[in-house]
Design a protein around this motif. Structure first.
Motif, PDB file in Angstrom:
ATOM      1  N   ALA A 187      27.550  56.871  42.787  1.00 19.01           N
ATOM      2  CA  ALA A 187      25.451  55.327  43.950  1.00 19.01           C
ATOM      3  C   ALA A 187      24.914  55.311  42.118  1.00 19.01           C
ATOM      4  CB  ALA A 187      24.837  56.024  44.682  1.00 19.01           C
ATOM      5  N   ARG A 188      24.585  56.161  41.770  1.00 23.07           N
ATOM      6  CA  ARG A 188      23.208  55.945  40.262  1.00 23.07           C
ATOM      7  C   ARG A 188      23.702  55.408  39.190  1.00 23.07           C
ATOM      8  NH1 ARG A 188      19.906  61.206  37.550  1.00 23.07           N
ATOM      9  NH2 ARG A 188      18.388  59.367  36.322  1.00 23.07           N
ATOM     10  N   ALA A 189      25.233  55.625  38.742  1.00 23.63           N
ATOM     11  CA  ALA A 189      25.576  55.487  37.507  1.00 23.63           C
ATOM     12  C   ALA A 189      26.057  54.063  37.689  1.00 23.63           C
ATOM     13  CB  ALA A 189      25.592  56.684  36.701  1.00 23.63           C
ATOM     14  N   ILE A 190      27.186  54.315  38.484  1.00 19.46           N
ATOM     15  CA  ILE A 190      28.577  53.258  38.018  1.00 19.46           C
ATOM     16  C   ILE A 190      28.240  52.071  38.688  1.00 19.46           C
ATOM     17  CG2 ILE A 190      31.294  52.770  38.441  1.00 19.46           C
ATOM     18  CD1 ILE A 190      31.516  55.447  39.227  1.00 19.46           C
ATOM     19  N   PRO A 191      28.607  50.693  37.662  1.00 17.81           N
ATOM     20  CA  PRO A 191      28.236  49.538  38.188  1.00 17.81           C
ATOM     21  C   PRO A 191      29.613  48.863  38.687  1.00 17.81           C
ATOM     22  CG  PRO A 191      29.173  49.598  35.599  1.00 17.81           C
ATOM     23  CD  PRO A 191      29.089  50.763  36.351  1.00 17.81           C
ATOM     24  N   GLU A 192      28.782  48.224  39.465  1.00 16.89           N
ATOM     25  CA  GLU A 192      29.538  47.440  40.078  1.00 16.89           C
ATOM     26  C   GLU A 192      30.662  46.427  40.064  1.00 16.89           C
ATOM     27  OE1 GLU A 192      32.592  47.620  42.471  1.00 16.89           O
ATOM     28  OE2 GLU A 192      30.868  47.402  44.421  1.00 16.89           O
ATOM     29  N   THR A 193      31.975  46.419  39.788  1.00 23.76           N
ATOM     30  CA  THR A 193      32.663  45.520  39.281  1.00 23.76           C
ATOM     31  C   THR A 193      33.586  45.032  39.806  1.00 23.76           C
ATOM     32  OG1 THR A 193      34.404  46.864  37.971  1.00 23.76           O
ATOM     33  CG2 THR A 193      32.415  46.186  36.629  1.00 23.76           C
ATOM     34  N   ARG A 194      34.301  43.521  40.110  1.00 24.58           N
ATOM     35  CA  ARG A 194      35.409  42.982  41.189  1.00 24.58           C
ATOM     36  C   ARG A 194      36.114  41.849  40.049  1.00 24.58           C
ATOM     37  NH1 ARG A 194      31.273  41.618  44.308  1.00 24.58           N
ATOM     38  NH2 ARG A 194      32.287  43.884  45.935  1.00 24.58           N
ATOM     39  N   SER A 195      37.046  41.566  40.687  1.00 28.30           N
ATOM     40  CA  SER A 195      37.352  40.642  39.683  1.00 28.30           C
ATOM     41  C   SER A 195      36.995  39.457  40.142  1.00 28.30           C
ATOM     42  CB  SER A 195      38.957  40.418  40.039  1.00 28.30           C
ATOM     43  OG  SER A 195      40.506  39.592  39.470  1.00 28.30           O
ATOM     44  N   ASP A 196      36.966  38.434  39.135  1.00 29.02           N
ATOM     45  CA  ASP A 196      36.020  37.151  39.792  1.00 29.02           C
ATOM     46  C   ASP A 196      37.404  35.901  40.343  1.00 29.02           C
ATOM     47  OD1 ASP A 196      34.666  37.932  37.825  1.00 29.02           O
ATOM     48  OD2 ASP A 196      35.723  36.579  35.814  1.00 29.02           O
ATOM     49  N   ARG A 197      38.565  36.158  40.673  1.00 26.95           N
ATOM     50  CA  ARG A 197      39.517  35.652  40.832  1.00 26.95           C
ATOM     51  C   ARG A 197      40.106  36.730  41.712  1.00 26.95           C
ATOM     52  NH1 ARG A 197      40.077  33.149  36.449  1.00 26.95           N
ATOM     53  NH2 ARG A 197      41.503  33.849  35.903  1.00 26.95           N
ATOM     54  N   PRO A 198      40.374  37.120  42.895  1.00 23.65           N
ATOM     55  CA  PRO A 198      40.385  38.394  43.686  1.00 23.65           C
ATOM     56  C   PRO A 198      41.951  37.739  44.258  1.00 23.65           C
ATOM     57  CG  PRO A 198      38.444  37.786  44.912  1.00 23.65           C
ATOM     58  CD  PRO A 198      38.017  37.037  43.613  1.00 23.65           C
ATOM     59  N   ALA A 199      42.133  38.493  44.831  1.00 22.35           N
ATOM     60  CA  ALA A 199      43.622  37.995  45.238  1.00 22.35           C
ATOM     61  C   ALA A 199      43.915  39.076  46.615  1.00 22.35           C
ATOM     62  CB  ALA A 199      44.818  38.095  44.277  1.00 22.35           C
ATOM     63  N   PRO A 200      44.088  38.238  47.667  1.00 29.48           N
ATOM     64  CA  PRO A 200      45.305  39.647  48.874  1.00 29.48           C
ATOM     65  C   PRO A 200      46.378  39.812  48.710  1.00 29.48           C
ATOM     66  CG  PRO A 200      46.101  37.073  48.957  1.00 29.48           C
ATOM     67  CD  PRO A 200      44.945  37.085  47.483  1.00 29.48           C
ATOM     68  N   VAL A 201      46.215  41.255  49.378  1.00 29.88           N
ATOM     69  CA  VAL A 201      47.437  42.710  49.487  1.00 29.88           C
ATOM     70  C   VAL A 201      48.474  41.436  49.297  1.00 29.88           C
ATOM     71  CG1 VAL A 201      48.001  44.290  50.232  1.00 29.88           C
ATOM     72  CG2 VAL A 201      45.889  43.817  49.951  1.00 29.88           C
ATOM     73  N   ASP A 202      49.731  41.789  48.606  1.00 32.39           N
ATOM     74  CA  ASP A 202      50.835  41.314  48.468  1.00 32.39           C
ATOM     75  C   ASP A 202      51.625  42.072  49.416  1.00 32.39           C
ATOM     76  OD1 ASP A 202      53.295  41.028  47.395  1.00 32.39           O
ATOM     77  OD2 ASP A 202      53.844  41.388  46.322  1.00 32.39           O
ATOM     78  N   VAL A 203      51.596  42.260  50.884  1.00 29.64           N
ATOM     79  CA  VAL A 203      52.425  43.005  51.886  1.00 29.64           C
ATOM     80  C   VAL A 203      53.897  43.170  52.110  1.00 29.64           C
ATOM     81  CG1 VAL A 203      52.464  43.437  54.717  1.00 29.64           C
ATOM     82  CG2 VAL A 203      50.803  42.572  53.683  1.00 29.64           C
ATOM     83  N   PRO A 204      54.618  41.992  51.894  1.00 28.43           N
ATOM     84  CA  PRO A 204      56.121  42.222  51.055  1.00 28.43           C
ATOM     85  C   PRO A 204      56.767  43.107  50.398  1.00 28.43           C
ATOM     86  CG  PRO A 204      55.470  40.185  51.635  1.00 28.43           C
ATOM     87  CD  PRO A 204      54.803  41.059  51.882  1.00 28.43           C
ATOM     88  N   GLY A 205      55.873  43.078  48.703  1.00 26.50           N
ATOM     89  CA  GLY A 205      55.439  43.544  47.663  1.00 26.50           C
ATOM     90  C   GLY A 205      54.665  45.662  48.050  1.00 26.50           C
ATOM     91  N   THR A 206      54.063  45.500  49.003  1.00 24.56           N
ATOM     92  CA  THR A 206      53.261  46.838  48.867  1.00 24.56           C
ATOM     93  C   THR A 206      54.434  47.529  49.320  1.00 24.56           C
ATOM     94  OG1 THR A 206      51.329  45.932  48.914  1.00 24.56           O
ATOM     95  CG2 THR A 206      50.826  48.441  50.056  1.00 24.56           C
ATOM     96  N   LEU A 207      54.994  46.871  50.993  1.00 18.86           N
ATOM     97  CA  LEU A 207      55.876  47.865  51.346  1.00 18.86           C
ATOM     98  C   LEU A 207      58.009  48.326  50.632  1.00 18.86           C
ATOM     99  CD1 LEU A 207      56.270  45.552  55.016  1.00 18.86           C
ATOM    100  CD2 LEU A 207      54.664  48.021  54.206  1.00 18.86           C
ATOM    101  N   LEU A 208      57.925  47.098  50.132  1.00 17.17           N
ATOM    102  CA  LEU A 208      59.441  47.032  49.275  1.00 17.17           C
ATOM    103  C   LEU A 208      59.043  48.249  48.413  1.00 17.17           C
ATOM    104  CD1 LEU A 208      60.333  43.861  48.751  1.00 17.17           C
ATOM    105  CD2 LEU A 208      61.613  46.029  49.945  1.00 17.17           C
TER     106      LEU A 208
END
Length: 464
Positions: A187-208
Motif C-alpha cells: 500500500a505504501r511502496a508499489i506504484p499503481e500501473t495499468r494498460s493504456d488500452r485495457p482489454a476485456p476478458v477473453d471468456v472463450p479463450g480463458t475457458l479453453l
C-alpha cells in the motif's frame, strides 16, 4: 517508478506462491498421518494448488492490466493470507484440498502483477537488475520452500490447540503474518500501473486454456494414484483437441480485431518464443526433481523432514551465488551463460546419480551435497537470464499479458514435472527399489537438461 522498497515487496509477492507450491512436499507424510488422507488426496493437496494457479495466471495478468496492478496485487495478497489461514485450520483432508485450490487462485491474482509492475515501472539497467532478481527469487523460492517446510514441520511446538498436527499446519499459518506485512508495504511502496488500452476478458479463450491445462495435468497427477481409470485416458485424449481449439479461437479473435487471452503477436516475438522453449523443459526437470528428492530422502533414506529439507541448502547457496554473478557475466557473454549453466547442471545431475548408485546405504545430506551444489550452480546461471530474455521485447502496455504467459508456462511445467517425473519415480519404486528408481529418474532429468542446452544455442546472443 518502482523504488527499492517497492521492488522488495513485489519480490516478496513472487516468492510466496512458489514457496507454497513446494513447502508441502516434506509435510505430506505428517498430513497423511494426521488427516488419514491417502495417496490420492495427498496428490490433490499438491495438484489442486498447481492447477488453480496455472489455469488462472493469464487472466490474473489481464485483470491487472484493466483494474490496476497494485490493486490486484493487494487483493491477491489479502486472499493468499486468508486462504493460507484456511489451509492451516483445515479439519479434514477434503477441506485442505479445497483451501489449497482457493490458495492457488489467490496466488494467480498476485503473481502476474509482479512481472507486469517491473516491466511497466522500471527502465534500462534498473529493469535488467530487477528481472535478474526476480529470476533469482523464483529459483530460490522453490528450493527454500522445501527447506522451510522441513524446518517448520520439525520445529513447530506441540500445542494444546493443534497437538501433533502443529507441524504441518505451521507451513501454511506462517504465510498469514507475512501476507499482513506484504499488504502494509504494498500500500505504501508499489506504484499503481495499468494498460493504456485495457482489454476485456477473453471468456472463450480463458475457458479453453483452462480445459487444456486441466485435461493434461489432472490425469497425470491423479491417474496413477487412482489406478488409471477411464476418465484419465479420456481426459488425455481430449487434451490435443482442447489445445487446437484454443489456438483456433485465439487466432480468430485476433483476426476480428479483438484482444485474445494470449495475443498471437506476443508469440511472434523471437525472444519470448525461444525463451519459453527453454523455460518449459527447465521447469519440468526442476519441479520433478524437488518432489522426487523429498520422497526419496524421507521414504528411502528415512530422513526426517528437517534433514530432508536441509539437504537442499547447498543448492540454494550455489543458486544464489550464480544469480548474483549472472548479470555481470551476461553483459560479457550474453545468452551463452545459459548454455554454460545447462552444462554445469548436467555435471551436477551425473554426480548426484553416481553418488546415489554407489553410496545409497550410507547416504546422508553431506554425501548428497556435491551433486546438489553443482546442479544448483548451473540452474542459477539459467533461470534468471531466461526470465530476462522472455520479457525483453514485450511492450509495457502488454506487460500483464506477457507476465501471465511466462508464469503460466512456468507453473504448468512445474506441475507437469511433479506429475511426470513423480509418477515415473513412484511407478518404478516397487519394481526397481528406491535407489535405482531415483537413478533412472535422474537420468530422465538429464535428458531434459540436454534438451535445454541444445535449445539455448538458438537464443538471441545479446540479452537486454
Amino acid at each position: 517508478m518502482l523504488g527499492p522498497l517497492g521492488l522488495f515487496t513485489v519480490l516478496l509477492g513472487a516468492a510466496l506462491p512458489l514457496i507454497d507450491f513446494f513447502i508441502v512436499n516434506v509435510a505430506l507424510a505428517t498430513i497423511d498421518r494426521d488427516l488419514d488422507a491417502g495417496t490420492a488426496l495427498l496428490e490433490l493437496v499438491v495438484a489442486g494448488y498447481g492447477l488453480a494457479y496455472a489455469v488462472l495466471l493469464v487472466i490474473g495478468g489481464r485483470l491487472g492490466d484493466t483494474m490496476g496492478r497494485r490493486r490486484l496485487f493487494l487483493i491477491g495478497m489479502a486472499a493468499f493470507g486468508l486462504t493460507s489461514l484456511a489451509c492451516g485450520l483445515a479439519p479434514d483432508a477434503w477441506s485442505l484440498v479445497g483451501a489449497r485450490v482457493a490458495q492457488g487462485a489467490a496466488a494467480a491474482l498476485m503473481l502476474p502483477q509482479v512481472l507486469a509492475t517491473i516491466q511497466a515501472a522500471t527502465r534500462g539497467p534498473r529493469r535488467a537488475r530487477a528481472m535478474s532478481l526476480y529470476g533469482a527469487t523464483a529459483g530460490l523460492s522453490m528450493v527454500t520452500g522445501q527447506i522451510l517446510g522441513g524446518a517448520l514441520v520439525a520445529a513447530a511446538p506441540m500445542s494444546s490447540v493443534f497437538g501433533e498436527s502443529a507441524g504441518w499446519r505451521s507451513v501454511f499459518l506462517v504465510n498469514v503474518p507475512v501476507a499482513m506485512v506484504g499488504l502494509a508495504l504494498a500500500a505504501r511502496a508499489i506504484p499503481e500501473t495499468r494498460s493504456d488500452r485495457p482489454a476485456p476478458v477473453d471468456v472463450p479463450g480463458t475457458l479453453l486454456l483452462a480445459l487444456s491445462l486441466v485435461t493434461l495435468l489432472a490425469p497425470l497427477t491423479e491417474g496413477r494414484a487412482a489406478g488409471w481409470p477411464w476418465w484419465a485416458w479420456v481426459s488425455l485424449g481430449l487434451f490435443p483437441f482442447a489445445v487446437y481449439s484454443f489456438f483456433l479461437v485465439e487466432r480468430r479473435a485476433d483476426r476480428l480485431g479483438r484482444v485474445p487471452l494470449v495475443p498471437p503477436g506476443l508469440l511472434r516475438l523471437e525472444s519470448l518464443r525461444r525463451g519459453l522453449a527453454l523455460v518449459v523443459p527447465f521447469s519440468i526437470g526442476y519441479g520433478g526433481f524437488l518432489f522426487v528428492i523429498a520422497v526419496a530422502l524421507q521414504q528411502g533414506l528415512r530422513l526426517g523432514p528437517a534433514a530432508a529439507g536441509f539437504s537442499l541448502v547447498p543448492m540454494a547457496l550455489t543458486f544464489f551465488a550464480a544469480s548474483l554473478a549472472g548479470p555481470r557475466l551476461v553483459r560479457r557473454y550474453g545468452a551463452r551463460v545459459v548454455t554454460a549453466g545447462g552444462l554445469i547442471q548436467a555435471v551436477g545431475v551425473v554426480v548426484l546419480a553416481l553418488t546415489v548408485h554407489y553410496a545409497w546405504q550410507d547416504l546422508g545430506p553431506w554425501g548428497l551435497s556435491p551433486g546438489i551444489a553443482i546442479a544448483g550452480l548451473g540452474q542459477g546461471f539459467q533461470l534468471p537470464v531466461l526470465f530476462r530474455i522472455v520479457l525483453s521485447d514485450v511492450p509495457p502496455q502488454k506487460a500483464g499479458v506477457g507476465g501471465g504467459v511466462l508464469t503460466t508456462a512456468q507453473q504448468a511445467a512445474l506441475a507437469l514435472g511433479v506429475a511426470t517425473l513423480g509418477t515415473l519415480f513412484l511407478a518404478l519404486v516397487p519394481v526397481l527399489g528406491m535407489r535405482d528408481a531415483l537413478v533412472v529418474t535422474l537420468l530422465v532429468q538429464l535428458a531434459a537438461v540436454a534438451l535445454t542446452v541444445g535449445l539455448s544455442l538458438r537464443l538471441p546472443r545479446t540479452v537486454t
